[in-house]
Design an enzyme around this catalytic site. Structure first.
Site, PDB file in Angstrom:
ATOM      1  CE1 TYR A   1       0.432   7.888   2.796  1.00 30.80           C
ATOM      2  CE2 TYR A   1       0.920   5.913   2.012  1.00 30.80           C
ATOM      3  CZ  TYR A   1       0.172   6.461   2.708  1.00 30.80           C
ATOM      4  OH  TYR A   1      -1.368   6.203   3.501  1.00 30.80           O
TER       5      TYR A   1
ATOM      6  CE  LYS B   1      -3.538   4.741  -0.015  1.00 28.67           C
ATOM      7  NZ  LYS B   1      -2.539   4.496   0.900  1.00 28.67           N
TER       8      LYS B   1
ATOM      9  CG  ASP C   1      -2.223   1.182   1.190  1.00 30.44           C
ATOM     10  OD1 ASP C   1      -2.855   0.919   0.077  1.00 30.44           O
ATOM     11  OD2 ASP C   1      -1.785   2.247   1.654  1.00 30.44           O
TER      12      ASP C   1
ATOM     13  CG  HIS D   1      -4.917  10.042   0.279  1.00 27.87           C
ATOM     14  ND1 HIS D   1      -3.508   9.748   0.005  1.00 27.87           N
ATOM     15  CD2 HIS D   1      -5.341   8.957   1.316  1.00 27.87           C
ATOM     16  CE1 HIS D   1      -3.001   8.951   1.476  1.00 27.87           C
ATOM     17  NE2 HIS D   1      -4.416   8.651   2.333  1.00 27.87           N
TER      18      HIS D   1
HETATM   19  N1  LIG Z   1      -5.608   6.280   2.876  1.00 29.11           N
HETATM   20  C1  LIG Z   1      -5.523   6.949   4.418  1.00 29.11           C
HETATM   21  O1  LIG Z   1      -6.007   7.863   4.674  1.00 29.11           O
HETATM   22  C2  LIG Z   1      -4.235   5.571   5.997  1.00 29.11           C
HETATM   23  C3  LIG Z   1      -4.192   6.707   6.720  1.00 29.11           C
HETATM   24  C4  LIG Z   1      -3.317   5.689   7.908  1.00 29.11           C
HETATM   25  C5  LIG Z   1      -2.448   4.815   6.848  1.00 29.11           C
HETATM   26  N2  LIG Z   1      -3.033   4.309   5.457  1.00 29.11           N
HETATM   27  C6  LIG Z   1      -1.995   3.175   5.599  1.00 29.11           C
HETATM   28  O2  LIG Z   1      -2.446   1.881   6.333  1.00 29.11           O
HETATM   29  C7  LIG Z   1      -1.396   1.523   6.390  1.00 29.11           C
HETATM   30  C8  LIG Z   1      -0.956   1.097   8.245  1.00 29.11           C
HETATM   31  O3  LIG Z   1      -1.429   1.631   9.148  1.00 29.11           O
HETATM   32  P1  LIG Z   1      -0.859   2.923   9.836  1.00 29.11           P
HETATM   33  O4  LIG Z   1       0.950   2.904   9.713  1.00 29.11           O
HETATM   34  O5  LIG Z   1      -0.705   4.384  10.457  1.00 29.11           O
HETATM   35  O6  LIG Z   1      -1.056   1.797  11.472  1.00 29.11           O
HETATM   36  P2  LIG Z   1      -1.088   0.078  11.997  1.00 29.11           P
HETATM   37  O7  LIG Z   1      -0.425  -0.161  10.785  1.00 29.11           O
HETATM   38  O8  LIG Z   1      -2.557  -0.242  12.471  1.00 29.11           O
HETATM   39  O9  LIG Z   1       0.699   0.721  13.333  1.00 29.11           O
HETATM   40  C9  LIG Z   1       2.097   0.510  12.803  1.00 29.11           C
HETATM   41  C10 LIG Z   1       2.365   1.035  14.177  1.00 29.11           C
HETATM   42  O10 LIG Z   1       2.327  -0.678  14.851  1.00 29.11           O
HETATM   43  C11 LIG Z   1       3.646  -1.125  15.367  1.00 29.11           C
HETATM   44  N3  LIG Z   1       3.192  -2.225  14.654  1.00 29.11           N
HETATM   45  C12 LIG Z   1       3.537  -2.524  13.998  1.00 29.11           C
HETATM   46  N4  LIG Z   1       2.768  -4.140  13.473  1.00 29.11           N
HETATM   47  C13 LIG Z   1       3.103  -4.421  15.363  1.00 29.11           C
HETATM   48  C14 LIG Z   1       3.275  -5.836  16.003  1.00 29.11           C
HETATM   49  N5  LIG Z   1       3.118  -6.811  15.626  1.00 29.11           N
HETATM   50  N6  LIG Z   1       3.050  -5.009  18.057  1.00 29.11           N
HETATM   51  C15 LIG Z   1       2.999  -5.035  17.746  1.00 29.11           C
HETATM   52  N7  LIG Z   1       3.406  -3.299  16.996  1.00 29.11           N
HETATM   53  C16 LIG Z   1       3.077  -3.501  16.091  1.00 29.11           C
HETATM   54  C17 LIG Z   1       4.579  -0.072  14.207  1.00 29.11           C
HETATM   55  O11 LIG Z   1       6.038  -0.743  14.941  1.00 29.11           O
HETATM   56  P3  LIG Z   1       6.860  -1.056  14.355  1.00 29.11           P
HETATM   57  O12 LIG Z   1       7.008  -0.738  12.867  1.00 29.11           O
HETATM   58  O13 LIG Z   1       7.968  -0.657  15.274  1.00 29.11           O
HETATM   59  O14 LIG Z   1       6.478  -2.785  14.201  1.00 29.11           O
HETATM   60  C18 LIG Z   1       3.602   1.404  14.650  1.00 29.11           C
HETATM   61  O15 LIG Z   1       3.961   1.715  15.599  1.00 29.11           O
HETATM   62  C19 LIG Z   1      -0.106   2.696   6.227  1.00 29.11           C
HETATM   63  O16 LIG Z   1       1.409   2.950   6.474  1.00 29.11           O
HETATM   64  C20 LIG Z   1      -0.838   3.432   4.945  1.00 29.11           C
HETATM   65  O17 LIG Z   1      -0.057   2.123   4.261  1.00 29.11           O
HETATM   66  C21 LIG Z   1      -3.802   4.993   4.872  1.00 29.11           C
END
Ligand SMILES: NC(=O)c1ccc[n+]([C@@H]2O[C@H](COP(=O)([O-])OP(=O)(O)OC[C@H]3O[C@@H](n4cnc5c(N)ncnc54)[C@H](OP(=O)(O)O)[C@@H]3O)[C@@H](O)[C@H]2O)c1
Length: 304
Positions: free
Chosen positions: A51, A76, A46, A109
């Site tokens: 980003y 996006k 994704d 997006h």
């Molecule tokens: N469409 C949109 O508007 C939008 C908005 C926000 C995000 N996104 C997409 O969604 C993706 C995911 O969202 P996000 O990055 O905000 O949050 P997330 O994936 O819910 O959480 C990421 C956090 O969790 C930690 N983590 C990951 N796996 C883990 C595990 N197994 N155990 C404990 N901690 C863990 C990561 O740290 P570490 O890296 O240290 O493991 C990081 O701090 C984004 O990267 C992006 O691609 C899209």
């Protein structure tokens, strides 16, 4: 590890677990993370223009020996590219950064538009502009005809915006990517999308950095019962709802951990569905009340 797929409304198969690439402060680790993720079995990546790291992802993709047709690459377009005449160039720019000939899925997006020179996530009222969403969408539909994208979809679209769009679409959005985790479950939106053939991808499926889903007592108790981690419970719960997930991690052990699906019982799923805590990570209306409608179903939308 075998990863299941979600069949999109055009027949394309989207791997149900993907790699999130919004890294915040962790830039520089991305190429290595993408390479390791693909080695572990991730096929869905994704990405987003916003980003600021697609070139690094593209570098990793050029080095993989996994055939292009086995990968599912999503990106996006940002809010400053909603004018229909800007959409084709926005895609060419993304393809150029990712060093690809086509995308598997291109999303809008956010539904609101910003003036072409406004890149911020937190626009002022003056920096917004009115572009009817169907004008942008028709330009997206033309991209499918061009062969440069296989599927098109949206992100952060509420039910009320989709209800207005769907009757006018030649191509119904294949996906709506929205914030989904146990503290932001959005059952009505998920049901609406799925019953209209729009697959849901859950972003921030672990609650992101700020929302403490993984410390929730219930999630931890269920994890103990399955001898798995709270992250695996949160991800498996979304998958059990037919929602694909795109967790982000740069940690190699967690990359592997996040691929393991746990079979939750009906009672466990029901208990998670009853969680009363409600917190969102992404909410453009937090800083500008005129953007309340972007994520809140009950807010009046002045711009579409
Ligand atoms: N469409 C949109 O508007 C939008 C908005 C926000 C995000 N996104 C997409 O969604 C993706 C995911 O969202 P996000 O990055 O905000 O949050 P997330 O994936 O819910 O959480 C990421 C956090 O969790 C930690 N983590 C990951 N796996 C883990 C595990 N197994 N155990 C404990 N901690 C863990 C990561 O740290 P570490 O890296 O240290 O493991 C990081 O701090 C984004 O990267 C992006 O691609 C899209």
């Amino acid at each position: 590890m075998t990863i299941g797929h979600i069949k999109l409304n055009n027949g394309a198969l989207m791997p149900e677990i993907g790699l999130g690439t919004w890294l915040g402060d962790a830039q520089g680790l991305l190429a290595e993370t993408v390479t390791e993720a693909i080695r572990l079995g991730y096929r869905h990546i994704d990405c987003a223009k916003n980003y600021g790291n697609q070139k690094e992802i593209g570098d990793a993709l050029t080095r993989t020996d996994v055939p292009r047709e086995e990968l599912f690459i999503v990106s996006k377009i940002w809010q400053n590219k909603h004018r229909p005449e800007l959409v084709p160039g926005a895609l060419d720019d993304i393809l150029n950064e990712l060093q690809l000939d086509y995308l598997d899925l291109l999303l809008i997006h956010f539904p609101h538009a910003q003036k072409p020179d406004v890149l911020t996530k937190d626009p002022t009222l003056d920096e917004l502009e009115y572009v009817p969403i169907m004008d942008t969408w028709r330009a997206m539909e033309a991209l499918v005809d061009s062969g440069k994208v296989r599927s098109i979809g949206v992100s952060n679209f509420t039910r009320s915006v989709l209800e207005k769009m769907i009757p006018q679409c030649r191509i119904v959005p294949a996906v709506n990517q929205v914030e989904i985790h146990p503290y932001n479950q959005s059952p009505a939106l998920v049901k609406f999308c799925q019953s209209n053939g729009i697959a849901v991808t859950g972003y921030c499926p672990l609650g992101g950095v700020k929302i403490n889903v993984m410390n929730d007592d219930l999630i931890k108790r269920i994890a103990e019962a399955h001898q798995c981690t709270p992250a695996q419970v949160a991800l498996s719960w979304a998958l059990s709802r037919g929602i694909s997930v795109i967790p982000k991690t740069t940690n190699k052990l967690r990359l592997k951990e996040n691929l393991k699906k746990i079979e939750l019982s009906y009672d466990e799923r029901h208990a998670i569905a009853q969680i009363k805590t409600h917190e969102r990570k992404v909410d453009p209306g937090r800083n500008l009340k005129e953007l309340d409608w972007v994520v809140h179903e009950d807010a009046v939308c002045p711009l579409i």
